[in-house]
Scaffold this motif. Structure first.
Motif, PDB file in Angstrom:
ATOM      1  N   MET A 175     -25.241 -33.880  -7.509  1.00 35.03           N
ATOM      2  CA  MET A 175     -25.140 -33.755  -6.090  1.00 35.03           C
ATOM      3  C   MET A 175     -26.263 -32.843  -5.606  1.00 35.03           C
ATOM      4  O   MET A 175     -26.321 -31.689  -6.009  1.00 35.03           O
ATOM      5  N   ALA A 176     -27.128 -33.338  -4.790  1.00 37.43           N
ATOM      6  CA  ALA A 176     -28.344 -32.625  -4.399  1.00 37.43           C
ATOM      7  C   ALA A 176     -28.087 -31.479  -3.425  1.00 37.43           C
ATOM      8  O   ALA A 176     -27.079 -31.461  -2.719  1.00 37.43           O
ATOM      9  N   ALA A 177     -29.014 -30.532  -3.402  1.00 35.59           N
ATOM     10  CA  ALA A 177     -28.967 -29.438  -2.438  1.00 35.59           C
ATOM     11  C   ALA A 177     -28.957 -30.036  -1.034  1.00 35.59           C
ATOM     12  O   ALA A 177     -29.613 -31.047  -0.772  1.00 35.59           O
ATOM     13  N   GLY A 178     -28.195 -29.445  -0.136  1.00 32.16           N
ATOM     14  CA  GLY A 178     -28.099 -29.936   1.237  1.00 32.16           C
ATOM     15  C   GLY A 178     -26.951 -30.900   1.463  1.00 32.16           C
ATOM     16  O   GLY A 178     -26.587 -31.176   2.591  1.00 32.16           O
ATOM     17  N   VAL A 179     -26.365 -31.422   0.385  1.00 37.24           N
ATOM     18  CA  VAL A 179     -25.229 -32.331   0.492  1.00 37.24           C
ATOM     19  C   VAL A 179     -23.942 -31.514   0.476  1.00 37.24           C
ATOM     20  O   VAL A 179     -23.772 -30.626  -0.355  1.00 37.24           O
ATOM     21  N   ALA A 180     -23.031 -31.808   1.408  1.00 33.30           N
ATOM     22  CA  ALA A 180     -21.741 -31.114   1.472  1.00 33.30           C
ATOM     23  C   ALA A 180     -20.619 -32.137   1.390  1.00 33.30           C
ATOM     24  O   ALA A 180     -20.638 -33.138   2.103  1.00 33.30           O
ATOM     25  N   ILE A 181     -19.667 -31.862   0.497  1.00 37.45           N
ATOM     26  CA  ILE A 181     -18.518 -32.750   0.324  1.00 37.45           C
ATOM     27  C   ILE A 181     -17.249 -31.931   0.479  1.00 37.45           C
ATOM     28  O   ILE A 181     -17.139 -30.834  -0.075  1.00 37.45           O
ATOM     29  N   LYS A 182     -16.294 -32.491   1.215  1.00 40.46           N
ATOM     30  CA  LYS A 182     -14.990 -31.849   1.386  1.00 40.46           C
ATOM     31  C   LYS A 182     -13.942 -32.878   0.983  1.00 40.46           C
ATOM     32  O   LYS A 182     -13.936 -33.997   1.507  1.00 40.46           O
ATOM     33  N   GLY A 183     -13.072 -32.507   0.014  1.00 36.09           N
ATOM     34  CA  GLY A 183     -12.050 -33.441  -0.434  1.00 36.09           C
ATOM     35  C   GLY A 183     -11.836 -33.353  -1.932  1.00 36.09           C
ATOM     36  O   GLY A 183     -12.107 -32.328  -2.554  1.00 36.09           O
ATOM     37  N   GLY A 212     -17.143 -38.129 -16.509  1.00 38.39           N
ATOM     38  CA  GLY A 212     -18.514 -37.813 -16.882  1.00 38.39           C
ATOM     39  C   GLY A 212     -18.920 -36.495 -16.270  1.00 38.39           C
ATOM     40  O   GLY A 212     -18.115 -35.757 -15.712  1.00 38.39           O
ATOM     41  N   HIS A 213     -20.219 -36.205 -16.352  1.00 34.61           N
ATOM     42  CA  HIS A 213     -20.761 -34.925 -15.915  1.00 34.61           C
ATOM     43  C   HIS A 213     -20.998 -34.907 -14.407  1.00 34.61           C
ATOM     44  O   HIS A 213     -21.455 -35.894 -13.833  1.00 34.61           O
ATOM     45  N   LEU A 214     -20.701 -33.783 -13.787  1.00 30.19           N
ATOM     46  CA  LEU A 214     -20.993 -33.567 -12.370  1.00 30.19           C
ATOM     47  C   LEU A 214     -21.870 -32.330 -12.253  1.00 30.19           C
ATOM     48  O   LEU A 214     -21.522 -31.265 -12.782  1.00 30.19           O
ATOM     49  N   HIS A 215     -23.009 -32.458 -11.574  1.00 30.47           N
ATOM     50  CA  HIS A 215     -23.913 -31.336 -11.338  1.00 30.47           C
ATOM     51  C   HIS A 215     -23.942 -31.091  -9.832  1.00 30.47           C
ATOM     52  O   HIS A 215     -24.279 -31.990  -9.064  1.00 30.47           O
ATOM     53  N   ILE A 216     -23.580 -29.870  -9.426  1.00 30.29           N
ATOM     54  CA  ILE A 216     -23.491 -29.532  -8.001  1.00 30.29           C
ATOM     55  C   ILE A 216     -24.624 -28.578  -7.635  1.00 30.29           C
ATOM     56  O   ILE A 216     -24.684 -27.458  -8.126  1.00 30.29           O
TER      57      ILE A 216
END
Length: 120
Positions: free
Chosen positions: A1-9, A15-19
């Protein structure tokens, strides 16, 4: 998940998640979650492996948690393998994973018994 992206939920991932952006909510991964240097996580996190180089605020259940030298973890960490690198910051509570599960079960039993007592 790239810088500047915001997720709520809620995020469920196999698999792997990179925030590197911002996540607020619950994350469930059967693999690993990395909170990058610019990443911000707020909520509950369940994963086999967690690495914090950015900011974590909430509750984490994991087999292994590493707070890296640039990482800041605040809240409740439940793991049997907790490593805080030099320069890493942890403010909160930590418990062994098995101990935490037993405590949660005892608290739930106590709640149920209290409800029964009030009902009678």
């Amino acid at each position: 998940m790239a810088a500047g992206v915001a997720i709520k939920g809620t995020i469920r991932i196999e698999g792997h998640l990179h925030i590197d952006g911002s996540v607020e909510g619950d994350v469930y991964s059967n693999s690993s979650v990395t909170i990058g240097k610019s990443g911000i996580f707020t909520g509950k996190l369940h994963s086999k492996i967690v690495s914090v180089s950015g900011k974590f605020n909430g509750e984490c259940h994991s087999d292994s948690i590493a707070v890296k030298s640039t990482g800041v973890a605040t809240g409740k960490l439940l793991s049997n393998d907790l490593v805080i690198d030099k320069g890493g910051v942890f403010n909160g509570q930590s418990s062994a994973l098995a101990d935490a599960i037993v405590t949660d079960i005892k608290m739930e039993v106590a709640k149920q018994e209290s409800k029964k007592a009030k009902a009678s």
